[in-house]
Scaffold this motif. Structure first.
Motif, PDB file in Angstrom:
ATOM      1  N   GLN A 114      -0.368   1.692   2.728  1.00 57.93           N
ATOM      2  CA  GLN A 114      -1.690   1.717   2.101  1.00 57.93           C
ATOM      3  C   GLN A 114      -2.725   2.300   3.065  1.00 57.93           C
ATOM      4  OE1 GLN A 114      -2.782  -2.176   0.715  1.00 57.93           O
ATOM      5  NE2 GLN A 114      -4.658  -1.481  -0.248  1.00 57.93           N
ATOM      6  N   SER A 151      -2.084   2.468  -4.467  1.00 55.82           N
ATOM      7  CA  SER A 151      -2.525   1.998  -3.149  1.00 55.82           C
ATOM      8  C   SER A 151      -4.007   2.266  -2.937  1.00 55.82           C
ATOM      9  CB  SER A 151      -1.695   2.653  -2.040  1.00 55.82           C
ATOM     10  OG  SER A 151      -2.098   3.978  -1.790  1.00 55.82           O
ATOM     11  N   ALA A 192      -6.130  -0.205  -4.891  1.00 53.61           N
ATOM     12  CA  ALA A 192      -6.145  -1.467  -4.142  1.00 53.61           C
ATOM     13  C   ALA A 192      -7.038  -1.360  -2.915  1.00 53.61           C
ATOM     14  CB  ALA A 192      -4.716  -1.856  -3.755  1.00 53.61           C
ATOM     15  N   ILE A 224      -7.996  -4.908  -1.622  1.00 54.66           N
ATOM     16  CA  ILE A 224      -6.846  -5.740  -1.966  1.00 54.66           C
ATOM     17  C   ILE A 224      -5.643  -5.172  -1.227  1.00 54.66           C
ATOM     18  CG2 ILE A 224      -5.310  -6.513  -3.809  1.00 54.66           C
ATOM     19  CD1 ILE A 224      -7.684  -6.058  -5.762  1.00 54.66           C
ATOM     20  N   VAL A 262      -0.896  -8.225  -3.524  1.00 51.67           N
ATOM     21  CA  VAL A 262      -0.410  -7.829  -4.850  1.00 51.67           C
ATOM     22  C   VAL A 262       1.048  -8.263  -5.020  1.00 51.67           C
ATOM     23  CG1 VAL A 262       0.120  -5.864  -6.349  1.00 51.67           C
ATOM     24  CG2 VAL A 262      -2.018  -5.897  -5.046  1.00 51.67           C
TER      25      VAL A 262
END
Length: 101
Positions: free
Chosen positions: A7, A66, A69, A74, A79
């Motif tokens: 991410q 990603s 998020a 996040i 998740v």
């Protein structure tokens, strides 16, 4: 590489301004369609499953997910953990927990 590392690394390629969330949401929908197209060709058009293309398109879906998020602060870890807990609750008799987790 773990998902949180992915991410963070993927975020280096994000560009845009206040429209980032909308762009990522639209991109996610578009790339999901690309995944479905690979599956459709295999299922209904008698093509061999193009594994390389499927991996590529799934990677595009992962990138957009990603970045959504990331935009919302996040982590993928959150998740994933939330999803596993939901699955355990939804399917308590059929959810198998491996020795790895």
């Amino acid at each position: 590489m773990d998902f949180n590392q992915y991410q963070s690394l993927a975020n280096r390629t994000l560009y845009g301004s206040e429209q980032v969330l909308t762009n990522c949401a639209l991109g996610l929908a578009s790339e999901t369609g690309e995944v479905l197209e690979v599956i459709q060709k295999y299922t209904f058009e008698n093509h061999q499953l193009d594994r390389d293309e499927l991996v590529k398109e799934m990677g595009d879906v992962l990138w957009y997910l990603s970045q959504i998020a990331e935009w919302a602060d996040i982590s993928f870890e959150e998740v994933a953990a939330t999803n596993i807990e939901m699955l355990k609750n939804r399917y308590p008799d059929s959810y198998k927990i491996s020795s790895n987790g």
